[in-house]
Design an enzyme around this catalytic site. Structure first.
Site, PDB file in Angstrom:
ATOM      1  N   GLY A   1       0.970  -1.379   0.076  1.00 26.31           N
ATOM      2  CA  GLY A   1       0.023   0.059  -0.026  1.00 26.31           C
ATOM      3  C   GLY A   1       0.750   1.281   0.067  1.00 26.31           C
TER       4      GLY A   1
ATOM      5  N   PRO B   1       4.943  -4.363  -1.053  1.00 24.43           N
ATOM      6  CA  PRO B   1       4.783  -3.252  -1.678  1.00 24.43           C
ATOM      7  C   PRO B   1       4.596  -3.786  -3.345  1.00 24.43           C
ATOM      8  CG  PRO B   1       6.982  -3.357  -1.541  1.00 24.43           C
ATOM      9  CD  PRO B   1       6.596  -4.527  -0.748  1.00 24.43           C
ATOM     10  N   GLY B   2       3.418  -3.219  -4.109  1.00 25.02           N
ATOM     11  CA  GLY B   2       3.423  -3.845  -5.376  1.00 25.02           C
ATOM     12  C   GLY B   2       3.493  -2.363  -6.248  1.00 25.02           C
TER      13      GLY B   2
ATOM     14  N   CYS C   1     -17.195   2.577 -26.131  1.00 26.44           N
ATOM     15  CA  CYS C   1     -18.660   2.973 -25.985  1.00 26.44           C
ATOM     16  C   CYS C   1     -19.153   3.144 -24.686  1.00 26.44           C
ATOM     17  CB  CYS C   1     -19.668   2.208 -27.008  1.00 26.44           C
ATOM     18  SG  CYS C   1     -20.843   3.172 -27.272  1.00 26.44           S
TER      19      CYS C   1
END
Ligand code: PLP
Length: 453
Positions: free
Chosen positions: A256, A293-294, A368
């Site tokens: 995070g 951590p990512g 769309c």
């Protein structure tokens, strides 16, 4: 990062690192000519992921948390080249599915560097991971429900287990990524000690884990501290020599770590976060601290390049149509996420963007859907048809969340390393869109549509 490093060298290194390894790379820091060349050569939309910057991010994490286990949450970006770079940089891999475990193994992570976190895991995933654990007994499974423990035991799993705890506090840049207090994740805090002790009768319980959510930023350090403190207390309770102690190895406080998406946002003061973490977790008496951590590892190492194809003046403002959409980068549509955008120019006959006026525009994609918009009211160097835009801080949850909605082939990705560029994911073709249908029908290998489009 040895403890023996003397104070003098440490100071010098830190000073050098501050220049060589800045805490953030902004979209304005990328070499515009280089990006333009890549877009010309490989077309758009195109992801560019700088592996050197990815490594720098790993190095800053390791420097700030010198005695922690640093595990890359691979779901932020599972590209093979990224996984290899992160492995070489010395981080472990934290995987959230069988597919991610499979990718991490292929990228060379051994079981001792593999962590699988099961959230309501499908049977197929558990079967796969238990099978891998037979070959790689050092792999660790993190589970957050007693049911999941039962399902692991039913499969004969009795290996390394980490208990995911719901600490009751969360943090995150958006409700959809705030996990720490969501009941979906982890065993409730007040039951965690009992569940961990019971689990130790069936598994080798090696750790406790909590993840607060994504996007810890300087304003949310308090909830991070609170989560970490609770986890420290739980670990001390479980390892209390006076009360049937468990043989824990680590306390994992999750990921995070935020990155500044807005141009004027400050980067996370990583050493300060590390200090707050150590202080909050308290004395761990020999247990290791682990972090996951990512985003922090990959976010600012990636940009998405997209070409302007339509500039439409409307009574409500100018809409700039581009060839990338929410299928390529979902975060703005899904989380109202802000991504910085830079006009790199290139439109025929138009001046350099630096010599143009500024316009307040919306940038929208070809899908769309009203939500298929990267921004509204954004000040850009006046865009013209043919300009190249760089959408910054796109390396985390970018390609990873790309999909084929509207039958849109996914973009190509180029990795940069040591000054070299190489295509690491080719652009999907129209034929890729129908592969599984044609296989299901037992039809010929090639599509009816033109294969190379
Ligand atoms: C997603 C996730 C992370 C990483 O989150 P980032 O915000 O990308 O750092 C870490 N741990 C777990 C269990 C996760 O699900």
């Amino acid at each position: 990062m040895t403890a023996e490093t003397t104070e003098t060298t440490e100071t010098t290194e830190t000073e050098c690192d501050a220049d060589a390894n800045p805490p953030v790379r902004r979209v304005s820091d990328w070499d515009a000519d280089r990006l333009a060349d890549l877009a010309d050569e490989h077309e758009t939309p195109l992801y560019v992921q700088d592996l050197d910057r990815t490594r720098e991010n790993c190095e800053r994490l390791l420097a700030a948390f010198p005695d922690a286990d640093v595990r890359y949450a691979v779901k932020a970006h599972t590209g093979r080249a990224v996984l290899e770079a992160v492995r070489e940089a010395g981080l472990d891999a934290e995987c959230a599915s069988a597919g991610e475990v499979d990718r991490a193994l292929a990228a060379g992570f051994g079981g001792d560097r593999l962590h699988y976190t099961a959230v309501n895991p499908p049977d197929r995933d558990l079967d796969y991971v238990v099978d891998v654990a037979e070959r790689e007994p050092d792999l660790t499974v993190t589970a957050g429900a007693v049911d999941t423990l039962d399902r692991l035991a039913e499969r004969g799993y009795d290996g390394r287990l980490c208990l995911r705890v719901n600490p009751g506090v969360g943090a995150g840049h958006h409700a959809k990524v705030t996990t720490g207090s969501a009941p979906k994740f982890g065993v409730p805090y007040d039951r965690a000690a009992r569940v961990a002790r019971e689990a130790a009768e069936r598994f080798d319980v090696v750790g406790v884990h909590a993840h607060a959510g994504s996007g810890i930023d300087p304003d949310q350090l308090d909830s991070h501290r609170e989560l970490v403190a609770r986890m420290g207390n739980l670990a001390r309770d479980l390892t209390d020599p006076a009360a049937d102690p468990l043989d824990l190895e680590y306390v994992d406080v999750g990921g995070g770590f935020g990155v500044p998406y807005r141009e004027d946002a400050e980067p996370l003061d990583l050493p300060a976060v590390a200090e707050a973490t150590r202080e909050a977790v308290g004395d761990l008496a020999g247990l290791a601290l682990a972090i996951e951590p990512g985003r922090y590892v990959v976010a600012d190492a990636g940009v998405l390049l997209t070409r302007v194809n339509t500039v439409k003046p409307t009574p409500g403002g100018t809409v700039v149509g581009v060839d990338a959409g929410m299928t390529d980068l979902l975060r703005p549509a899904m989380y109202d996420a802000y991504h910085p955008i830079r006009n790199l120019g290139g439109a025929d006959g138009e001046p350099d963007p630096a010599d143009r006026g500024t316009a307040s525009v919306a940038v929208a994609g070809p899908i769309c859907e009203t939500g298929d918009s990267f921004c509204t009211d954004r000040a850009l160097a006046e865009p013209a048809r043919g300009d190249l835009l760089a959408i910054g801080v796109a390396g985390a949850y970018g390609y990873e969340m790309a999909n084929q909605y509207n039958s849109r082939p996914r973009p190509a990705e180029v990795a940069l390393a040591d000054g070299e560029a190489r295509v690491v994911r080719r652009r999907e073709r129209l034929a890729d869109l129908t592969t599984v249908e044609r296989e299901a029908a037992g039809a010929p290998e090639t599509a009816e549509t033109e294969v190379d489009r």
